[in-house]
Motif scaffolding. Structure first.
Motif, PDB file in Angstrom:
ATOM      1  N   LYS A  73       0.808  -1.226   0.000  1.00 53.78           N
ATOM      2  CA  LYS A  73       0.000   0.000   0.000  1.00 53.78           C
ATOM      3  C   LYS A  73       0.841   1.277   0.000  1.00 53.78           C
ATOM      4  O   LYS A  73       0.327   2.361   0.216  1.00 53.78           O
ATOM      5  N   ASN A  74       2.147   1.162  -0.154  1.00 51.99           N
ATOM      6  CA  ASN A  74       3.006   2.338  -0.187  1.00 51.99           C
ATOM      7  C   ASN A  74       3.981   2.218  -1.353  1.00 51.99           C
ATOM      8  O   ASN A  74       5.185   2.368  -1.190  1.00 51.99           O
ATOM      9  N   GLY A  75       3.442   1.910  -2.535  1.00 51.22           N
ATOM     10  CA  GLY A  75       4.296   1.642  -3.687  1.00 51.22           C
ATOM     11  C   GLY A  75       4.876   2.892  -4.311  1.00 51.22           C
ATOM     12  O   GLY A  75       4.515   4.010  -3.970  1.00 51.22           O
ATOM     13  N   GLY A  76       5.795   2.635  -5.251  1.00 54.14           N
ATOM     14  CA  GLY A  76       6.303   3.715  -6.090  1.00 54.14           C
ATOM     15  C   GLY A  76       7.452   4.482  -5.501  1.00 54.14           C
ATOM     16  O   GLY A  76       7.777   4.341  -4.325  1.00 54.14           O
ATOM     17  N   PRO A  77       8.078   5.311  -6.347  1.00 56.95           N
ATOM     18  CA  PRO A  77       9.153   6.166  -5.853  1.00 56.95           C
ATOM     19  C   PRO A  77       8.587   7.323  -5.036  1.00 56.95           C
ATOM     20  O   PRO A  77       7.466   7.754  -5.261  1.00 56.95           O
ATOM     21  N   LYS A  78       9.350   7.798  -4.067  1.00 59.76           N
ATOM     22  CA  LYS A  78       8.897   8.902  -3.213  1.00 59.76           C
ATOM     23  C   LYS A  78      10.032   9.901  -3.069  1.00 59.76           C
ATOM     24  O   LYS A  78      11.180   9.512  -2.924  1.00 59.76           O
ATOM     25  N   LEU A  79       9.672  11.161  -3.132  1.00 56.04           N
ATOM     26  CA  LEU A  79      10.678  12.197  -2.913  1.00 56.04           C
ATOM     27  C   LEU A  79      10.645  12.637  -1.454  1.00 56.04           C
ATOM     28  O   LEU A  79       9.579  12.905  -0.905  1.00 56.04           O
ATOM     29  N   TYR A  80      11.817  12.675  -0.841  1.00 52.32           N
ATOM     30  CA  TYR A  80      11.933  13.138   0.539  1.00 52.32           C
ATOM     31  C   TYR A  80      12.739  14.434   0.561  1.00 52.32           C
ATOM     32  O   TYR A  80      13.778  14.525  -0.085  1.00 52.32           O
ATOM     33  N   CYS A  81      12.233  15.418   1.304  1.00 50.70           N
ATOM     34  CA  CYS A  81      12.965  16.673   1.439  1.00 50.70           C
ATOM     35  C   CYS A  81      13.588  16.673   2.827  1.00 50.70           C
ATOM     36  O   CYS A  81      12.865  16.642   3.814  1.00 50.70           O
ATOM     37  N   VAL A  82      14.890  16.693   2.912  1.00 49.73           N
ATOM     38  CA  VAL A  82      15.541  16.720   4.220  1.00 49.73           C
ATOM     39  C   VAL A  82      16.196  18.083   4.410  1.00 49.73           C
ATOM     40  O   VAL A  82      16.966  18.536   3.557  1.00 49.73           O
ATOM     41  N   SER A  83      15.850  18.752   5.515  1.00 47.72           N
ATOM     42  CA  SER A  83      16.424  20.063   5.783  1.00 47.72           C
ATOM     43  C   SER A  83      16.642  20.221   7.283  1.00 47.72           C
ATOM     44  O   SER A  83      16.373  19.300   8.055  1.00 47.72           O
TER      45      SER A  83
ATOM     46  N   VAL B 240       4.918   5.555   9.462  1.00 49.64           N
ATOM     47  CA  VAL B 240       5.099   6.802  10.223  1.00 49.64           C
ATOM     48  C   VAL B 240       3.841   7.097  11.039  1.00 49.64           C
ATOM     49  O   VAL B 240       3.902   7.553  12.173  1.00 49.64           O
ATOM     50  N   GLN B 241       2.686   6.785  10.448  1.00 49.66           N
ATOM     51  CA  GLN B 241       1.443   6.996  11.185  1.00 49.66           C
ATOM     52  C   GLN B 241       1.392   6.096  12.425  1.00 49.66           C
ATOM     53  O   GLN B 241       0.974   6.519  13.494  1.00 49.66           O
ATOM     54  N   LYS B 242       1.872   4.853  12.259  1.00 46.33           N
ATOM     55  CA  LYS B 242       1.889   3.921  13.382  1.00 46.33           C
ATOM     56  C   LYS B 242       2.817   4.417  14.483  1.00 46.33           C
ATOM     57  O   LYS B 242       2.569   4.200  15.668  1.00 46.33           O
ATOM     58  N   ALA B 243       3.883   5.111  14.087  1.00 45.03           N
ATOM     59  CA  ALA B 243       4.845   5.613  15.070  1.00 45.03           C
ATOM     60  C   ALA B 243       4.330   6.869  15.780  1.00 45.03           C
ATOM     61  O   ALA B 243       5.003   7.417  16.645  1.00 45.03           O
ATOM     62  N   GLY B 244       3.153   7.332  15.386  1.00 43.73           N
ATOM     63  CA  GLY B 244       2.567   8.462  16.107  1.00 43.73           C
ATOM     64  C   GLY B 244       2.680   9.791  15.403  1.00 43.73           C
ATOM     65  O   GLY B 244       2.429  10.830  15.987  1.00 43.73           O
ATOM     66  N   SER B 245       3.097   9.770  14.151  1.00 41.58           N
ATOM     67  CA  SER B 245       3.177  11.021  13.407  1.00 41.58           C
ATOM     68  C   SER B 245       2.517  10.810  12.046  1.00 41.58           C
ATOM     69  O   SER B 245       1.710   9.907  11.887  1.00 41.58           O
ATOM     70  N   LEU B 246       2.864  11.636  11.077  1.00 42.57           N
ATOM     71  CA  LEU B 246       2.314  11.506   9.726  1.00 42.57           C
ATOM     72  C   LEU B 246       3.429  11.768   8.730  1.00 42.57           C
ATOM     73  O   LEU B 246       4.317  12.580   8.982  1.00 42.57           O
ATOM     74  N   LEU B 247       3.360  11.085   7.574  1.00 41.54           N
ATOM     75  CA  LEU B 247       4.396  11.332   6.564  1.00 41.54           C
ATOM     76  C   LEU B 247       4.137  12.653   5.849  1.00 41.54           C
ATOM     77  O   LEU B 247       5.063  13.296   5.366  1.00 41.54           O
ATOM     78  N   GLY B 248       2.890  13.070   5.796  1.00 39.22           N
ATOM     79  CA  GLY B 248       2.563  14.372   5.219  1.00 39.22           C
ATOM     80  C   GLY B 248       3.166  14.553   3.842  1.00 39.22           C
ATOM     81  O   GLY B 248       3.004  13.729   2.957  1.00 39.22           O
ATOM     82  N   SER B 249       3.916  15.635   3.664  1.00 41.19           N
ATOM     83  CA  SER B 249       4.549  15.900   2.384  1.00 41.19           C
ATOM     84  C   SER B 249       5.985  15.380   2.359  1.00 41.19           C
ATOM     85  O   SER B 249       6.769  15.779   1.512  1.00 41.19           O
ATOM     86  N   ALA B 250       6.332  14.498   3.298  1.00 46.56           N
ATOM     87  CA  ALA B 250       7.671  13.892   3.381  1.00 46.56           C
ATOM     88  C   ALA B 250       8.760  14.952   3.530  1.00 46.56           C
ATOM     89  O   ALA B 250       9.838  14.824   2.984  1.00 46.56           O
ATOM     90  N   ALA B 251       8.440  16.013   4.262  1.00 46.10           N
ATOM     91  CA  ALA B 251       9.419  17.059   4.533  1.00 46.10           C
ATOM     92  C   ALA B 251      10.034  16.777   5.894  1.00 46.10           C
ATOM     93  O   ALA B 251       9.408  17.000   6.918  1.00 46.10           O
ATOM     94  N   ILE B 252      11.253  16.240   5.881  1.00 44.79           N
ATOM     95  CA  ILE B 252      11.901  15.830   7.121  1.00 44.79           C
ATOM     96  C   ILE B 252      12.766  16.980   7.625  1.00 44.79           C
ATOM     97  O   ILE B 252      13.727  17.363   6.974  1.00 44.79           O
ATOM     98  N   ILE B 253      12.376  17.539   8.765  1.00 43.23           N
ATOM     99  CA  ILE B 253      13.161  18.630   9.351  1.00 43.23           C
ATOM    100  C   ILE B 253      13.916  18.057  10.549  1.00 43.23           C
ATOM    101  O   ILE B 253      13.310  17.519  11.472  1.00 43.23           O
TER     102      ILE B 253
END
Lengths: 430, 201
Positions: free
Chosen positions: A231-241, A302-315
């Motif tokens: 249920k989480n297929g495909g390539p994903k872009l992650y923004c790390v800042s 990520v949802q199971k860990a208590g947060s949300l992946l949202g727009s995959a913006a990792i700060i």
């Protein structure tokens, strides 16, 4: 996984039509035009593609909900990338604009729309020029416009420039803005798939979502599903800042963990510091702590860990970050960007920011902490759109995990952390 | 609100405090802008001309520098909507200026990712160099300094948006030089992202 969406982004001229055609560009559109629209929707459904804008809603379902009995129908591409920490769509549009245009055309064919509007945020003017140039190139080659590639299918793509409103990234507020009004959300339901732009059925999709559609059409849904966990297929872009050595956009399958992204791709925490907290999906999601770094960076994990992946913006935040300051900084943002339609959000964000400012300056009292919780509880879930929930998240999550810092501010009458991080030099992008 | 003392900063800060004091000179699009406007309006259904209000206002701002009451009137007449409809939009979006601004508007991003990379120091450096506070224009009318919310380029933090172009990875020590360079050579000195992507890694 080798990059697919961003494979050529560091090559010169990757934004030109010639370059794109040399790398199998517009093959998916050609293939799509030989299929029936319903077959494409079925393919997208089978691929399990989930919206990349934040909510993670299955795109195939969204397209199926579009009311096919009413004409005309529209696609509104959400390029109002404003969530703090997010910069993936910027890269895609700047370096691979034809992929988005192809995605818009295939999407229009699938839901039977003839017009797609790309709503781009006003600050991305340089990107808009690249995108408009690419659209002109596509028209000149007959890849957009009337009777595309002799198939009888007409499709126009236009860029619409916003003017500085975070709220325009909310799907119904985007439609309001596109209609020439204030970007304020509508009551839902009805959803845009039934009553959208100009009251007509509309699919509102994120840039990265539409960029995935040509891949699914040309390589097949089975390939797409196989790229990631269930249920989480495909390539994903992650923004790390944030406090990392090499901030940037990284493409991976959703099998990757937060640790691999932060310590591997982004080079780990900078200046020899240690990790304090991670915001995994843009400023609107709860904080994760260092012991949760081995969480898989997929929507479900990520949802199971208590947060949300949202727009995959990792700060990424290191041990010098003051969490009260962080909440104050983000509430300044939400207070400024609140559209003002719903009272709890309009007034509440202002109150929260004032109290946080007071605590940050060392003038807080212990009862302010309860007041913060109380106000937050009276905003979340009481507004038309998700902005209210997003706005209180920085307060609620820092109070939950770092209450001792708030208490230290109040007891000491000042911030107890050294403020050297504020004076640091930028590391530069890579 | 009565639960704690009123703070000085909010007298001028809140969005509702924006007022337009200036009717401005009579306004009409130049022939070039009028042609551009007519082209943009065609993108929307004929009965939905109102959709073009944002691009139409950008044209006004481009032509006059900021948006006056007469500019609003012109847009309202062209689109067939009321002046209140246009003013509603102007007062909502943060990229429309209702007061004169400098030739270069320096927008420093202040949100989290830029802030942890020294954006506050960049603002301070620019503020000291120009002798103005954020939100003000210098006496020569060349620079306006603004603090803005997330610009969406957190990997290139801190960001300064100068008019419509970007200057990236700005070090506080370089901020003062940016002012001199802009004054001497104009926007070509900016390190806008489309020029630097190729140089990375």
């Amino acid at each position: 996984m080798d990059p697919i969406l961003t494979k050529h982004v560091r090559e010169p001229n990757s934004f030109t039509l010639d370059f794109y055609l040399q790398h199998n560009g517009y093959e998916a559109l050609k293939k799509a035009l030989t299929l029936k629209p319903d077959q494409i929707i079925e393919m997208v459904k089978a691929s399990g593609l989930r919206g990349r804008g934040g909510a993670g809603f299955p795109t195939g379902m969204k397209w199926q909900f579009v009311d096919k009995k009413i004409e005309p129908r529209y696609i509104a591409c959400n390029a109002d990338e404003s969530e703090p920490g997010t910069f993936k769509d910027h890269l895609l549009m700047e370096r691979n604009p034809h992929l988005l245009i192809e995605g818009c055309a295939v999407g229009c064919y699938a839901i039977g729309a003839r017009v797609a509007y790309i709503y781009i945020r006003g600050e991305f003017f340089h990107v808009q020029r690249i995108l408009e140039r690419a659209i002109d190139e596509a028209y000149a080659k007959g890849l957009l416009g009337k009777n595309i590639l002799g198939s009888g299918f007409d499709c126009d793509v236009y860029v619409h420039r916003g003017a500085g409103a975070y709220e325009a990234g909310e799907e119904t507020a985007l439609l309001e803005s596109l209609e020439g009004k204030r970007a304020q959300p509508r009551n839902k339901p009805p959803f845009p798939a039934i009553v959208g732009l100009y009251g007509k059925p509309t699919a509102v999709n994120n840039v990265e979502t539409l960029c995935n559609v040509p891949l699914i059409v040309s390589r097949g849904p089975e390939w797409y599903v196989g790229l990631g966990p269930e249920k989480n297929g495909g390539p994903k872009l992650y923004c790390v800042s944030g406090h990392v050595r090499r901030p940037g956009v990284f493409e991976a399958s959703m099998n990757i963990t937060l640790r691999e992204l932060i310590e591997g791709h982004a080079g780990g925490v900078r200046d020899g510091r240690t990790l304090k907290a991670v915001i995994p999906g843009g400023s609107s999601v709860p904080i994760l702590l260092p012991d949760q770094l081995d969480t898989q960076a997929s929507f479900d994990a990520v949802q199971k860990a208590g947060s949300l992946l949202g727009s995959a913006a990792i700060i990424v935040l290191d041990d010098t970050t003051c969490m009260v300051w962080l909440a104050e900084n983000l509430l300044h943002f939400y207070r400024h960007e609140s559209c003002g339609k719903c009272t709890p959000c309009r007034e509440g964000t202002d109150w929260l920011h004032k109290i946080l400012r007071k605590i940050e300056r060392g003038e807080g009292q212990m009862r302010d902490l309860d007041l913060l919780s109380n106000i937050s509880a009276n905003i979340a879930g009481k507004t038309l759109c998700a902005f209210g929930d997003a706005a209180v998240t920085p307060v609620v999550t820092t109070l939950k995990h770092f209450r001792h810092e708030y208490e230290a501010h109040i007891k000491e009458g000042r911030c107890t952390l050294s403020a050297d991080w504020r004076a640091r030099q930028p590391v530069g992008a890579h | 609100m009565s639960f704690h003392p009123k703070m000085a900063y909010d007298a001028t800060f809140h969005r509702s405090a924006r007022r337009r004091e200036d009717e401005g000179p009579p306004f009409a699009y130049t022939a070039e802008n009028r042609a551009r406007f007519d082209e943009i309006v065609k993108r929307y259904p004929p009965d939905r001309r109102r959709s073009a209000v944002l691009p139409a206002l950008y044209l006004v701002q481009h032509q006059h520098g900021y948006i006056t009451a007469n500019g609003i009137r012109h847009v309202a007449e062209l689109l067939g909507i009321t002046r209140a409809d246009v003013e509603d939009v102007v007062s909502y979006y943060s990229m429309f200026y209702t007061k004169p601004v400098g030739k270069f508007v320096l927008n420093v991003c202040r949100t989290l990712s830029c802030a942890v990379n020294g954006a506050e120091r960049v603002t301070e450096a620019l503020s000291t160099k120009l002798g103005i506070k954020p939100g003000e224009t210098d006496p020569t009318g060349t620079f306006t300094l603004m603090e803005v919310e997330c610009l969406g380029a957190c990997d290139r933090a801190p960001i300064v948006m100068v008019n419509d172009a970007w200057h990236e990875c700005v070090k506080p020590v370089d901020a003062a030089r940016l002012v001199d360079d802009l004054r001497a050579r104009g926007e070509v000195v900016l390190s806008g992202c489309q020029h630097v992507v190729e140089r990375r890694r």
